[in-house]
Design a protein around this motif. Structure first.
Motif, PDB file in Angstrom:
ATOM      1  N   ARG A  14       0.798  -1.238   0.000  1.00 27.18           N
ATOM      2  CA  ARG A  14       0.000   0.000   0.000  1.00 27.18           C
ATOM      3  C   ARG A  14       0.827   1.283   0.000  1.00 27.18           C
ATOM      4  O   ARG A  14       0.291   2.369   0.155  1.00 27.18           O
ATOM      5  N   ALA A  15       2.143   1.175  -0.140  1.00 26.37           N
ATOM      6  CA  ALA A  15       2.998   2.369  -0.152  1.00 26.37           C
ATOM      7  C   ALA A  15       3.055   2.955  -1.560  1.00 26.37           C
ATOM      8  O   ALA A  15       2.855   2.252  -2.558  1.00 26.37           O
ATOM      9  N   LEU A  16       3.360   4.246  -1.645  1.00 24.76           N
ATOM     10  CA  LEU A  16       3.585   4.900  -2.917  1.00 24.76           C
ATOM     11  C   LEU A  16       5.044   4.647  -3.313  1.00 24.76           C
ATOM     12  O   LEU A  16       5.951   4.884  -2.521  1.00 24.76           O
ATOM     13  N   PHE A  17       5.263   4.157  -4.533  1.00 25.64           N
ATOM     14  CA  PHE A  17       6.623   3.872  -4.985  1.00 25.64           C
ATOM     15  C   PHE A  17       6.826   4.408  -6.394  1.00 25.64           C
ATOM     16  O   PHE A  17       5.869   4.621  -7.138  1.00 25.64           O
ATOM     17  N   ASP A 125      -7.081  12.164  -2.379  1.00 25.28           N
ATOM     18  CA  ASP A 125      -6.592  12.392  -1.017  1.00 25.28           C
ATOM     19  C   ASP A 125      -6.595  11.090  -0.227  1.00 25.28           C
ATOM     20  O   ASP A 125      -6.690  10.021  -0.809  1.00 25.28           O
ATOM     21  N   ASN A 126      -6.464  11.180   1.066  1.00 26.86           N
ATOM     22  CA  ASN A 126      -6.385  10.024   1.975  1.00 26.86           C
ATOM     23  C   ASN A 126      -5.050   9.297   1.908  1.00 26.86           C
ATOM     24  O   ASN A 126      -4.971   8.089   2.120  1.00 26.86           O
ATOM     25  N   TRP A 127      -3.994  10.021   1.608  1.00 28.65           N
ATOM     26  CA  TRP A 127      -2.637   9.498   1.718  1.00 28.65           C
ATOM     27  C   TRP A 127      -2.087   9.974   3.052  1.00 28.65           C
ATOM     28  O   TRP A 127      -2.259  11.135   3.427  1.00 28.65           O
ATOM     29  N   ARG A 128      -1.434   9.088   3.791  1.00 27.32           N
ATOM     30  CA  ARG A 128      -0.906   9.428   5.110  1.00 27.32           C
ATOM     31  C   ARG A 128       0.512   8.870   5.266  1.00 27.32           C
ATOM     32  O   ARG A 128       0.905   7.942   4.585  1.00 27.32           O
ATOM     33  N   ILE A 137       1.506   6.115   2.579  1.00 27.63           N
ATOM     34  CA  ILE A 137       0.615   4.980   2.301  1.00 27.63           C
ATOM     35  C   ILE A 137      -0.801   5.486   2.046  1.00 27.63           C
ATOM     36  O   ILE A 137      -1.177   6.569   2.487  1.00 27.63           O
ATOM     37  N   TYR A 138      -1.581   4.670   1.334  1.00 29.36           N
ATOM     38  CA  TYR A 138      -2.965   5.016   1.051  1.00 29.36           C
ATOM     39  C   TYR A 138      -3.829   4.534   2.211  1.00 29.36           C
ATOM     40  O   TYR A 138      -3.728   3.393   2.643  1.00 29.36           O
ATOM     41  N   GLY A 161      -4.448  16.729  13.931  1.00 30.68           N
ATOM     42  CA  GLY A 161      -3.038  16.998  13.673  1.00 30.68           C
ATOM     43  C   GLY A 161      -2.373  16.050  12.693  1.00 30.68           C
ATOM     44  O   GLY A 161      -1.220  16.237  12.338  1.00 30.68           O
ATOM     45  N   VAL A 162      -3.084  15.005  12.224  1.00 30.00           N
ATOM     46  CA  VAL A 162      -2.507  14.068  11.266  1.00 30.00           C
ATOM     47  C   VAL A 162      -2.777  14.590   9.857  1.00 30.00           C
ATOM     48  O   VAL A 162      -3.919  14.840   9.498  1.00 30.00           O
ATOM     49  N   ALA A 163      -1.739  14.768   9.084  1.00 29.38           N
ATOM     50  CA  ALA A 163      -1.883  15.320   7.730  1.00 29.38           C
ATOM     51  C   ALA A 163      -2.547  14.329   6.784  1.00 29.38           C
ATOM     52  O   ALA A 163      -2.279  13.133   6.818  1.00 29.38           O
ATOM     53  N   ASN A 164      -3.453  14.853   5.971  1.00 28.70           N
ATOM     54  CA  ASN A 164      -4.109  14.123   4.909  1.00 28.70           C
ATOM     55  C   ASN A 164      -3.529  14.668   3.607  1.00 28.70           C
ATOM     56  O   ASN A 164      -3.815  15.795   3.219  1.00 28.70           O
ATOM     57  N   PHE A 165      -2.690  13.878   2.939  1.00 26.37           N
ATOM     58  CA  PHE A 165      -2.010  14.351   1.738  1.00 26.37           C
ATOM     59  C   PHE A 165      -2.838  14.072   0.493  1.00 26.37           C
ATOM     60  O   PHE A 165      -3.539  13.070   0.418  1.00 26.37           O
TER      61      PHE A 165
END
Length: 171
Positions: A14-17, A125-128, A137-138, A161-165
């Motif tokens: 589930r990671a961005l690569f 969105d919904n990448w953290r 990760i998604y 405080g958790v970023a939503n990228f």
């Protein structure tokens, strides 16, 4: 402002690569970390080396491409990496091309990610960031994927405080 295309989400971890080289990088979800990432359909485009956009958008910089596993990770600190070690890298952690003994140049990309913006208009969105390995990760599937630090990725979802990228769809 410069962009790089060819970023994909791995079906397994589930990671961005980055999927722009002959090999797609080591996936943490493969037995003994011996297999490569498996891309899902679609790809993303990331902005890099563009300090002028800090003035206009809520961006977080210092995201790097790990040369060992090809995932995007938060660069000020190096989280655990499933990729192979070499004499030029620091054992067991992500490596974004910082020169060690002059073996590699220090001119790797500094990626900028849009934070807390929302989806729409060719964006997802919904990448953290995983709090254990610092990989992007998604956050949508119930299974967040295997983490190289052990167990599943941890992202703390919608906590304050958790970023939503938000990432731009390539194409």
């Amino acid at each position: 402002m410069a962009d790089q295309s060819g970023w994909r989400r791995c079906k397994k971890c589930r990671a961005l690569f980055f999927d722009g080289f002959e090999h797609s990088g080591v996936c943490a979800a493969t037995p003994n970390h011996a297999g490569e990432h498996t891309p899902e359909t679609g790809s993303f485009r990331l902005t890099h080396d563009a300090p002028e956009i800090d003035l206009f958008f809520n961006m977080q910089r210092e995201w790097r491409n790990c040369w060992k596993c090809q995932v995007l990770y938060y660069g000020p600190t190096n989280g655990p990496c499933p990729g192979p070690d070499s004499p030029q890298t620091i054992d067991g952690v992500h490596y974004g091309g910082q020169s060690i003994g002059g073996a590699f140049p220090d001119d790797t990309f500094n990626f900028y990610l849009l934070m807390n913006f929302g989806a729409g208009g060719g964006q997802v969105d919904n990448w953290r960031a995983c709090w254990k390995c610092l990989s992007l990760i998604y956050d949508k599937p119930a299974d967040t994927g295997d983490c190289p630090a052990g167990g599943q990725h941890e992202n703390h979802g919608n906590e304050a405080g958790v970023a939503n990228f938000t990432l731009a769809i390539d194409g």
